[in-house]
Design a protein around this motif. Structure first.
Motif, PDB file in Angstrom:
ATOM      1  N   GLU B   6      -0.234   9.030  11.540  1.00 50.20           N
ATOM      2  CA  GLU B   6      -0.471   9.533  10.177  1.00 50.20           C
ATOM      3  C   GLU B   6       0.758   9.284   9.309  1.00 50.20           C
ATOM      4  OE1 GLU B   6      -3.380  10.421   9.316  1.00 50.20           O
ATOM      5  OE2 GLU B   6      -4.159  10.453  11.357  1.00 50.20           O
ATOM      6  N   ILE B   9       0.852   5.635   8.367  1.00 52.64           N
ATOM      7  CA  ILE B   9      -0.131   5.330   7.319  1.00 52.64           C
ATOM      8  C   ILE B   9       0.341   5.904   5.977  1.00 52.64           C
ATOM      9  CG2 ILE B   9      -2.502   5.792   6.548  1.00 52.64           C
ATOM     10  CD1 ILE B   9      -3.353   5.493   9.484  1.00 52.64           C
ATOM     11  N   LEU B  12       2.887   3.504   4.727  1.00 53.70           N
ATOM     12  CA  LEU B  12       2.217   2.287   4.238  1.00 53.70           C
ATOM     13  C   LEU B  12       1.588   2.539   2.867  1.00 53.70           C
ATOM     14  CD1 LEU B  12       1.282  -0.628   5.104  1.00 53.70           C
ATOM     15  CD2 LEU B  12      -0.840   0.447   5.836  1.00 53.70           C
ATOM     16  N   TYR B  19      -2.376  -1.262  -3.792  1.00 56.41           N
ATOM     17  CA  TYR B  19      -3.093  -2.472  -3.352  1.00 56.41           C
ATOM     18  C   TYR B  19      -4.230  -2.087  -2.398  1.00 56.41           C
ATOM     19  CZ  TYR B  19      -4.005  -6.973  -1.143  1.00 56.41           C
ATOM     20  OH  TYR B  19      -4.626  -8.096  -0.651  1.00 56.41           O
ATOM     21  N   LEU B  20      -3.916  -1.164  -1.461  1.00 58.68           N
ATOM     22  CA  LEU B  20      -4.939  -0.726  -0.497  1.00 58.68           C
ATOM     23  C   LEU B  20      -6.124  -0.113  -1.229  1.00 58.68           C
ATOM     24  CD1 LEU B  20      -2.710   0.991   2.255  1.00 58.68           C
ATOM     25  CD2 LEU B  20      -3.699  -1.304   2.302  1.00 58.68           C
ATOM     26  N   THR B  23      -8.178  -2.798  -3.189  1.00 64.39           N
ATOM     27  CA  THR B  23      -8.979  -3.714  -2.365  1.00 64.39           C
ATOM     28  C   THR B  23      -9.966  -2.959  -1.465  1.00 64.39           C
ATOM     29  OG1 THR B  23      -7.181  -3.724  -0.733  1.00 64.39           O
ATOM     30  CG2 THR B  23      -7.218  -5.537  -2.317  1.00 64.39           C
ATOM     31  N   ASN B  25      -9.389  -0.926   0.933  1.00 68.84           N
ATOM     32  CA  ASN B  25      -8.951  -0.959   2.328  1.00 68.84           C
ATOM     33  C   ASN B  25      -9.103   0.428   2.968  1.00 68.84           C
ATOM     34  OD1 ASN B  25      -7.015  -0.870   4.640  1.00 68.84           O
ATOM     35  ND2 ASN B  25      -6.660  -2.976   4.001  1.00 68.84           N
ATOM     36  N   GLY B  26      -9.594   0.451   4.194  1.00 70.60           N
ATOM     37  CA  GLY B  26      -9.828   1.709   4.895  1.00 70.60           C
ATOM     38  C   GLY B  26      -8.566   2.490   5.211  1.00 70.60           C
ATOM     39  N   LEU B  27      -7.395   1.885   5.020  1.00 72.01           N
ATOM     40  CA  LEU B  27      -6.140   2.601   5.283  1.00 72.01           C
ATOM     41  C   LEU B  27      -5.678   3.406   4.069  1.00 72.01           C
ATOM     42  CD1 LEU B  27      -4.191  -0.187   7.213  1.00 72.01           C
ATOM     43  CD2 LEU B  27      -5.136   1.915   8.183  1.00 72.01           C
ATOM     44  N   ALA B  28      -6.339   3.205   2.920  1.00 77.47           N
ATOM     45  CA  ALA B  28      -5.950   3.948   1.715  1.00 77.47           C
ATOM     46  C   ALA B  28      -6.333   5.418   1.874  1.00 77.47           C
ATOM     47  CB  ALA B  28      -6.630   3.362   0.490  1.00 77.47           C
ATOM     48  N   THR B  29      -5.387   6.308   1.574  1.00 72.53           N
ATOM     49  CA  THR B  29      -5.620   7.748   1.715  1.00 72.53           C
ATOM     50  C   THR B  29      -6.253   8.288   0.440  1.00 72.53           C
ATOM     51  OG1 THR B  29      -3.667   7.914   3.119  1.00 72.53           O
ATOM     52  CG2 THR B  29      -4.436   9.951   2.115  1.00 72.53           C
ATOM     53  N   ARG B 101      -2.627  16.092   0.920  1.00 75.74           N
ATOM     54  CA  ARG B 101      -2.242  14.743   1.351  1.00 75.74           C
ATOM     55  C   ARG B 101      -2.810  13.762   0.322  1.00 75.74           C
ATOM     56  NH1 ARG B 101      -3.768  12.078   7.110  1.00 75.74           N
ATOM     57  NH2 ARG B 101      -2.622  13.885   7.897  1.00 75.74           N
ATOM     58  N   LEU B 199      10.723 -16.104  -4.531  1.00 69.29           N
ATOM     59  CA  LEU B 199       9.854 -15.519  -3.502  1.00 69.29           C
ATOM     60  C   LEU B 199      10.349 -14.120  -3.140  1.00 69.29           C
ATOM     61  CD1 LEU B 199       7.518 -15.806  -1.434  1.00 69.29           C
ATOM     62  CD2 LEU B 199       9.164 -16.780   0.153  1.00 69.29           C
ATOM     63  N   ASP B 202       9.407 -11.864  -5.874  1.00 64.65           N
ATOM     64  CA  ASP B 202       7.964 -11.568  -5.824  1.00 64.65           C
ATOM     65  C   ASP B 202       7.662 -10.516  -4.754  1.00 64.65           C
ATOM     66  OD1 ASP B 202       7.403 -13.328  -7.839  1.00 64.65           O
ATOM     67  OD2 ASP B 202       6.805 -14.983  -6.523  1.00 64.65           O
TER      68      ASP B 202
END
Lengths: 109, 316
Positions: B6, B9, B12, B19-20, B23, B25-29, B101, B199, B202
């Motif tokens: 946890e 995550i 992250l 971004y999560l 898009t 993404n299942g990792l977004a809380t 959370r 780079l 970026d």
């Protein structure tokens, strides 16, 4: 958030990282290699063969990075299929458990 | 393993959470109150099950960037010997603690709006009439609380009438110079005509919008305009004042006691003037500096709790 959802998210994140990362590194790769070619192409005696080698070089580099992205996409699809299978099995098991429980209760009664 | 996962995550989400979310993404809380390691449903039956003896006074604990509610040191299951701020406020002063959370990589105004909606739902579903709602924000969490209060004041939300006091622990009210420094470095790197340097710039720009909002403590979307207009390492004059009508209590850490060093380095992340909202007119009795205390230590510090207890034991 289920474990499968998280695994799917992790797979998508890794896929995005390889996709965008390889594109960015390819850009740097081509730009860095372009410098010596630019100098050689400015010398009239070797300009024509240098331009030809430059084009071949760029094409081979792009081909390599395209293949990295292609394999990345295939692996991503494969992981997605595996996770779909895991999810389908979990759903089937949950449905089977739901169906068994009322029968057990009926027998107990 | 579960707690570490946890936390990973949460980190992250703080780094690339926008971004999560963008898009899908299942990792977004998603923002939620956590109870027993799981999101708490905000309906009266679920709340009654989770809190058999709910108090009319609720403390809402909001964690900081790249954290989860574990930053408070709370165990996943109810534990009578828990020493986190929420558990101790419950034992000593009769508050019911609720731990938020959220995805700390989202822009602070988005998290503020989400907290506003969450508190609206909480007040409607809480099993007993709420007399006090006490927000307690750590680091970025304090800015999310302020953004939520601002959104609630604008929309005239009923929950705001229950907020008479708010506590901020290590909150960068005037922004975080480390992020502003990062912004300057990124801008300089972008001007170097070298593909590798670009780079790197970026990659630095991939950091989440929530993290970028910390630089100037942007509480509203329109506050970002001043970020684009100027790049400065100086603390900005904040356009959203601390809400009048609420007593604000501020706890800040400093690793060194020398005033100049505290002003420069603070608790290593937030300088003392930013954490104490310098020049905002908060009475000195409502501000406390903790020398020798790092940013991380502020979230679980016995001395900080003693001060919270002293501030909050009086009736609101």
């Amino acid at each position: 958030m289920s474990t499968t959802t998280r695994l799917r998210g992790l797979a998508a994140l890794l896929r995005d990282a390889v996709e965008h990362g390889s594109t960015a590194i390819q850009r740097v790769h081509l730009a860095t290699a372009a410098r010596p070619f630019f100098l050689l192409e400015a010398i009239p005696a070797v300009a024509e063969p240098a331009a030809l080698v430059h084009r071949v070089y760029d094409a081979s580099v792009s081909f390599t990075y395209d293949n990295v992205r292609r394999v990345n996409w295939i692996v991503g699809v494969g992981v997605g299929v595996v996770l779909d299978g895991v999810e389908a099995r979990e759903r089937a098991e949950a449905a089977a458990e739901d169906a068994v429980e009322p029968r057990l209760i009926e027998r107990a009664v | 393993m579960g707690r570490n996962l946890e936390l990973a995550i949460g980190a992250l989400n703080g780094t690339v959470g926008d971004y999560l979310a963008r898009t899908g993404n299942g990792l977004a809380t998603s923002m939620a109150f956590m109870h027993g390691g799981a999101p708490l449903a905000l309906d009266p039956a679920a709340l009654a099950r989770a809190f058999p003896a709910p108090s009319a006074r609720v403390v809402v604990l909001v964690h900081g960037l790249m954290n989860t509610e574990h930053v408070w040191g709370r165990p996943d299951e109810d534990d009578a010997s828990a020493t986190d701020y929420g558990s101790r406020l419950a034992r000593d002063l009769g508050f019911t603690p609720l731990y938020v959370r959220y995805n700390s990589g989202l822009p602070i105004p988005d998290n503020g709006a989400a907290l506003d909606a969450l508190l609206t739902a909480l007040v409607a579903a809480w099993p007993v009439p709420l007399t006090e709602l006490l927000p307690l924000g750590y680091s970025m969490g304090g800015l999310v609380v302020r953004s939520a209060c601002h959104a609630a004041a604008t929309a005239d939300r009923p929950w705001l009438t229950r907020v008479t006091r708010a506590v901020y622990v290590g909150t960068p009210h005037l922004g975080a110079p480390l992020e502003r420094l990062g912004r300057v470095v990124s801008k300089v790197l972008h001007t170097v005509p070298d593909p590798t340097t670009r780079l790197i710039a970026d990659i630095a720009d991939l950091r989440s919008q929530g993290l970028q909002d910390l630089g100037d403590a942007d509480l509203r979307h329109e506050d970002r305009a001043r970020r684009r207009a100027t790049v400065s390492l100086r603390d900005p004059r904040h356009p959203v004042p601390l809400l009048p009508g609420i007593r604000h209590y501020l706890a800040a850490g400093t690793l060194v006691s020398a005033p100049w060093a505290a002003a420069l380095f603070g608790d290593t992340v937030v300088p003392a003037p930013s954490a104490t909202a310098a020049d905002s007119g908060i009475p000195a009795s409502q501000v406390r500096l903790f020398p020798g205390t790092s940013h991380i230590a502020l979230a679980q510090h016995p001395g900080v709790y003693d001060q919270l207890h002293a501030w909050l034991r009086e009736a609101p």
